[in-house]
Design a protein around this motif. Structure first.
Motif, PDB file in Angstrom:
ATOM      1  N   LEU A  50      -3.298   3.944  -0.372  1.00  0.00           N
ATOM      2  CA  LEU A  50      -4.075   2.701  -0.344  1.00  0.00           C
ATOM      3  C   LEU A  50      -3.958   1.940  -1.662  1.00  0.00           C
ATOM      4  O   LEU A  50      -3.845   0.709  -1.672  1.00  0.00           O
ATOM      5  N   LEU A  51      -3.979   2.673  -2.755  1.00  0.00           N
ATOM      6  CA  LEU A  51      -3.814   2.034  -4.069  1.00  0.00           C
ATOM      7  C   LEU A  51      -2.436   1.384  -4.179  1.00  0.00           C
ATOM      8  O   LEU A  51      -2.310   0.252  -4.671  1.00  0.00           O
ATOM      9  N   ALA A  52      -1.403   2.070  -3.694  1.00  0.00           N
ATOM     10  CA  ALA A  52      -0.051   1.515  -3.743  1.00  0.00           C
ATOM     11  C   ALA A  52       0.047   0.241  -2.905  1.00  0.00           C
ATOM     12  O   ALA A  52       0.643  -0.754  -3.340  1.00  0.00           O
ATOM     13  N   VAL A  53      -0.549   0.248  -1.729  1.00  0.00           N
ATOM     14  CA  VAL A  53      -0.533  -0.944  -0.867  1.00  0.00           C
ATOM     15  C   VAL A  53      -1.304  -2.082  -1.529  1.00  0.00           C
ATOM     16  O   VAL A  53      -0.855  -3.238  -1.528  1.00  0.00           O
ATOM     17  N   ALA A  54      -2.447  -1.762  -2.113  1.00  0.00           N
ATOM     18  CA  ALA A  54      -3.246  -2.792  -2.792  1.00  0.00           C
ATOM     19  C   ALA A  54      -2.482  -3.386  -3.970  1.00  0.00           C
ATOM     20  O   ALA A  54      -2.505  -4.607  -4.186  1.00  0.00           O
TER      21      ALA A  54
END
Length: 126
Positions: free
Chosen positions: A15-19
């Protein structure tokens, strides 16, 4: 370290990578647009039939609601070209240019009046 987080916390890490990818995407677009319209050659350009209402608003520093009013567009309009706008309005590109110039003058007067009211700077009194 990335492997550690991926093994221990795969969902939050993903999720952090996508954000971060989304942040990068939108930041890049913002910077690209800011640089493009800060160039004097792209400010208050004469209208051309290929332009979109959004492009005209950015070039002339007019808010979307002013463009919608001047071009008599539906607020949720698709981005037509000025060729379609002038055909819909039944006016020439020169007439639309005159409308945009008048709207720009009105907007500048409104902004000047708004910034002049009660603005005494830091530490000033009213």
């Amino acid at each position: 370290m990335l492997r550690f987080f991926l093994r221990r916390h795969p969902v939050p890490t993903a999720l952090l990578a996508v954000a971060l990818a989304g942040l990068f995407w939108f930041a890049t677009g913002f910077v690209r647009e800011a640089l493009y319209f800060s160039d004097p050659a792209h400010q208050q350009q004469d209208l051309a039939l290929w332009m979109s209402p959004r492009y005209v608003g950015k070039s002339w520093d007019l808010p979307p609601e002013v463009i919608v009013r001047v071009m008599e567009l539906d607020p949720d309009h698709a981005q037509p070209t000025l060729r379609e706008v002038t055909a819909h309005l039944g006016i020439s590109l020169e007439e639309l240019q005159a409308r945009i110039e008048a709207a720009k003058a009105e907007e500048e007067a409104r902004r000047a009046a708004h910034h002049g009211e009660g603005d005494h700077g830091p530490g000033g009194s009213e």
